[in-house]
Design a protein around this motif. Structure first.
Motif, mmCIF file in Angstrom:
data_model
loop_
_atom_site.group_PDB
_atom_site.id
_atom_site.type_symbol
_atom_site.label_atom_id
_atom_site.label_comp_id
_atom_site.label_asym_id
_atom_site.label_seq_id
_atom_site.Cartn_x
_atom_site.Cartn_y
_atom_site.Cartn_z
ATOM 1 N N GLU A 52 7.096 -2.308 -5.578
ATOM 2 C CA GLU A 52 5.909 -3.233 -5.905
ATOM 3 C C GLU A 52 6.341 -4.492 -6.547
ATOM 4 O OE1 GLU A 52 2.836 -1.208 -7.580
ATOM 5 O OE2 GLU A 52 2.520 0.100 -5.882
ATOM 6 N N LYS A 93 1.489 -3.903 -13.982
ATOM 7 C CA LYS A 93 1.522 -3.080 -13.034
ATOM 8 C C LYS A 93 1.358 -1.630 -13.551
ATOM 9 C CE LYS A 93 3.839 -5.441 -9.461
ATOM 10 N NZ LYS A 93 2.842 -5.699 -8.627
ATOM 11 N N TYR A 150 -1.499 0.830 -12.813
ATOM 12 C CA TYR A 150 -1.363 2.072 -12.000
ATOM 13 C C TYR A 150 -2.225 3.057 -12.704
ATOM 14 C CZ TYR A 150 1.461 5.931 -10.137
ATOM 15 O OH TYR A 150 1.573 7.322 -9.322
#
Length: 369
Positions: A117, A227, A231
């Motif tokens: 990602e 991120k 998450y």
């Protein structure tokens, strides 16, 4: 005669023992002084090697970000602070049933899907010459000259293979299930320079990113934090979102049932308003009861839906960034001065040890052979 022989050997033993425990520092200094020119040459060679190695190693910059749970009001395990604390390891006595906790943060950051990602993260170098994605920037990073020598056989094999194989589609999406060799190497490289560590005692999560450009390092560190937070948030509110989606569907169904029951009752009431039959009154009462029951169910589902919508926000963990990502001003790792001093020291010590000790033992070994 035997007594004289013993008297003769005894002084030799004492002398040998004295030789073993006595260090003649002046003799050592004289021997070092005798080979001073050789040591000067060794220092020069070490200096040259140190300069070559120091200039060959590219500079590295490190950014460290520290996260901590918000330790706000204690809500018996139901508030934002307690949820964030249960993830980040805020106390071993936490009764949170979640499988996702602080001990998994390093594994999450090192996982292949998480790193993939990051590939499309937009980065920019400090001098502004490169403005591209992280995966493209990895190809622009420098490496020592011995790294090119080590990679030469693999590059040659890859070039030969490319001549006999069809050109790969570089526009296709990344597939974590089946990575190419180049993608796998980049994932492993990022896994080494992006690390996470959790202190279970203080509940602090430390993220560390090391790269060759200071601005790129700070951008990547900030992206990793964002991120990782997203998450965790997605994981924590996944169940609440599923419950909310189910209640949304149930709410629409119960609403439609209530509207249908209301419409039937109103239509029947208007059609039989002036009729005084008992059967008509019974049917009217039945339809009214159905409408009231449908309204009660509809009202309860509406209340549950509002609670589920509020729970989505409540389930979101709260992260406090104690130490944010900033562009580093000084490179990290071993400085070039230390490398130079180290090579000079090793060259002088190694040459001196060889001249004073190693050469003597080597001659003895050759003579014995």
């Amino acid at each position: 005669m035997a007594e004289n022989k013993n008297n003769y050997q005894q002084p030799d033993v004492q002398e040998t023992e004295n030789d073993e425990i006595t260090i003649d520092w002046m003799d050592i200094l004289r021997r070092i002084y005798a080979i001073r020119k050789t040591l000067y040459k060794a220092a020069g060679v070490g200096l040259i090697l140190g300069i070559i190695i120091a200039l060959s190693i590219p500079k590295q910059y490190t950014v460290t970000v520290t996260l901590s749970p918000e330790m706000g009001g204690d809500k018996a395990g139901g508030g934002l602070a307690s949820l964030a604390s249960s993830f980040l390891g805020g106390g071993a006595s936490s009764n949170s049933p979640d499988a996702l906790n602080a001990t998994l943060a390093p594994d999450i950051v090192a996982s292949t899907p998480f790193i993939l990602e990051l590939f499309n993260t937009k980065v920019q170098t400090l001098d502004g010459k490169l403005d591209t994605t992280l995966v493209a920037y990895l190809d622009e990073q420098k490496q020592p000259w011995w790294g090119y020598i080590k990679a030469a056989p693999g590059m040659a094999i890859g070039t030969i293979k490319s001549l006999f194989s069809e050109e790969a589609d570089t526009t296709s999406a990344l597939n974590p299930f089946q990575l190419t060799e180049e993608e796998s190497e980049k994932v492993e490289g990022l896994r080494k320079v992006i690390t996470a560590d959790v202190d279970k005692k203080t509940a602090m999560t430390t993220l560390t990113v090391t790269m060759q450009d200071p601005k790129v390092t700070a951008i990547v560190a900030d992206s990793v934090v964002a991120k990782l937070q997203q998450y965790i948030i997605d994981y924590r509110i996944k169940k609440a979102k599923e419950d909310c989606a189910y209640l949304e569907q149930l709410y629409k169904e119960r609403q439609q049932e209530y509207y249908d029951a209301q419409s039937k009752y109103a239509h029947y009431f208007d059609s039989n308003r002036n009729i005084a039959l008992q059967s008509v009154r019974a049917e009217q009462e039945r339809l009214q009861n159905d409408m009231n029951l449908a309204y009660q169910v509809y009202s309860q589902v509406a209340q549950q839906l509002q609670v589920a919508r509020a729970k989505i926000q409540e389930e979101k963990p709260v992260f406090a960034v104690v130490e944010p990502a900033t562009v580093p001003l000084q490179p990290s790792g071993t400085s070039r001065k230390v490398i130079l001093i180290g090579f000079v020291f090793l060259a002088v010590c190694g040459t001196g040890a060889w001249k004073l000790l190693g050469l003597t033992y080597w001659k003895k070994l050759k003579s014995n052979i």
